[in-house]
Design a protein around this motif. Structure first.
Motif, short mmCIF file in Angstrom:
data_model
loop_
_atom_site.label_atom_id
_atom_site.label_comp_id
_atom_site.label_asym_id
_atom_site.label_seq_id
_atom_site.Cartn_x
_atom_site.Cartn_y
_atom_site.Cartn_z
N LEU A 58 -0.18 0.28 -1.87
CA LEU A 58 -0.71 -0.75 -0.97
C LEU A 58 0.41 -1.67 -0.48
CD1 LEU A 58 -4.06 -1.66 -2.76
CD2 LEU A 58 -3.77 -0.38 -0.63
N ALA A 59 1.39 -1.91 -1.34
CA ALA A 59 2.56 -2.71 -0.91
C ALA A 59 3.28 -1.98 0.21
CB ALA A 59 3.49 -2.95 -2.09
N GLY A 60 3.44 -0.66 0.06
CA GLY A 60 4.07 0.14 1.11
C GLY A 60 3.28 0.14 2.40
N VAL A 61 1.96 0.21 2.28
CA VAL A 61 1.09 0.17 3.46
C VAL A 61 1.26 -1.15 4.20
CG1 VAL A 61 -1.29 0.24 4.29
CG2 VAL A 61 -0.59 1.74 2.41
N PHE A 62 1.28 -2.25 3.44
CA PHE A 62 1.42 -3.56 4.08
C PHE A 62 2.79 -3.70 4.74
CE2 PHE A 62 2.36 -8.08 4.29
CZ PHE A 62 1.19 -8.58 4.87
N LEU A 63 3.83 -3.22 4.07
CA LEU A 63 5.18 -3.28 4.66
C LEU A 63 5.23 -2.48 5.95
CD1 LEU A 63 7.40 -2.85 1.47
CD2 LEU A 63 7.22 -4.90 2.87
#
Length: 296
Positions: A119-124
């Motif tokens: 999810l961190a990667g998705v937000f980035l």
């Protein structure tokens, strides 16, 4: 720097203990980037750190080299992989055949924390969050409908309840409300941003309560001034036309008390007279009624 960029910079500082989480982070960056197919894999961002992370993780986990392209004014950074063999290598590494609609492959999550890193990667890759001073809104801009639905399902599995809308052909998975956004930031690992948002919320709540109290006090002052003016005008009229002795003793005493304390509220007059507030109000109303019966 915007609140959204602060969140992304915080996510960039996370060091994952498990290699599987780092790989899940890369997966989120890849699948929610600008393109993810055998015809090309790419991403575009205004944050150079995100582009650097994208490039380095692809080399580390997929053994594919790529370059960062900078826009003429240096405001945008993009990474593009066009060689079909390299694209197929990356797609294969994450269990994606270049057929059918694009969906999240849950087999890329090896531990409980992998989803958070993903999810961190998705937000980035495609996320933004508004400044909590102005609004509560976090969103992911997703180009494909099935991928957006796949993201919603994943978020719901983490007990979040996102909504879906469409804007200019893009699917927008979003949250409204401070609590949902704070939970999202925490899951992604942006705890500092979450606490900052909570502090802003506390200050805003305190400020709103203070404003409501001030408005209430202002309204009460205006009400007191208006009532006092009405009382004083009535007493003055009686005194000028009939004299205060025209009033019964109890009303005369109240008239004198009001003349001596023109700015006092009913509660203050109650304390001064030793009477109840309603008793004071009743007598002053009676004085006004008497004054209204007197014709100049």
């Amino acid at each position: 720097m915007s609140f959204s960029q602060n969140v992304k910079n915080e996510l960039l500082q996370i060091e994952y203990e498990n290699i599987c989480c780092e790989r899940a982070l890369l997966y989120g960056l890849l699948i929610f980037g600008k393109s993810f197919s055998s015809y090309g894999i790419s991403m575009q961002t205004e944050n150079e750190g995100i582009a650097e992370l994208y490039k380095s993780l692809i080399r580390k986990h997929c053994n594919v080299r790529c370059n960062i392209n900078v826009s003429p004014k240096g405001r945008s950074f993009s990474v593009m992989i066009e060689e079909k063999s390299d694209c197929d290598k990356i797609l294969g590494a994450f269990g994606h055949a270049d057929t059918g609609s694009l969906k999240i492959n849950h087999s890329n999550f090896d531990c409980a924390d992998c989803v958070h890193a993903f999810l961190a990667g998705v937000f980035l890759s495609c996320g933004t969050v508004s400044d909590p001073e102005k609004d509560y809104h976090l969103e992911f801009t997703v180009p494909y409908m099935n991928l957006s639905k796949s993201l919603i399902t994943l978020l719901e599995e983490t007990e979040l309840a996102p909504k879906l809308s469409n804007r200019k052909g893009y699917n927008i998975v979003y949250f409204k409300g401070s609590e949902a956004i704070e939970d999202s930031l925490y899951l992604m690992g942006a705890s500092s941003a979450m606490f900052e948002m909570m502090n802003v919320e506390i200050v805003k709540d305190f400020r709103n309560k203070a404003n409501r109290t001030a408005n209430c006090e202002t309204a009460n002052i205006e009400k007191t001034v208006k009532a006092s003016y009405e009382h004083m005008a009535a007493i003055q009229k009686i005194e000028d036309t009939k004299g205060l002795d025209f009033l019964k003793n109890d009303l005369k005493e109240m008239a004198v008390l009001r003349l001596d304390n023109p700015e006092a509220s009913l509660s203050e007059l109650s304390k001064l007279s030793g009477m109840s507030r309603s008793g004071v109000n009743h007598r002053l109303k009676k004085i006004v009624e008497i004054a209204n019966t007197i014709h100049d």
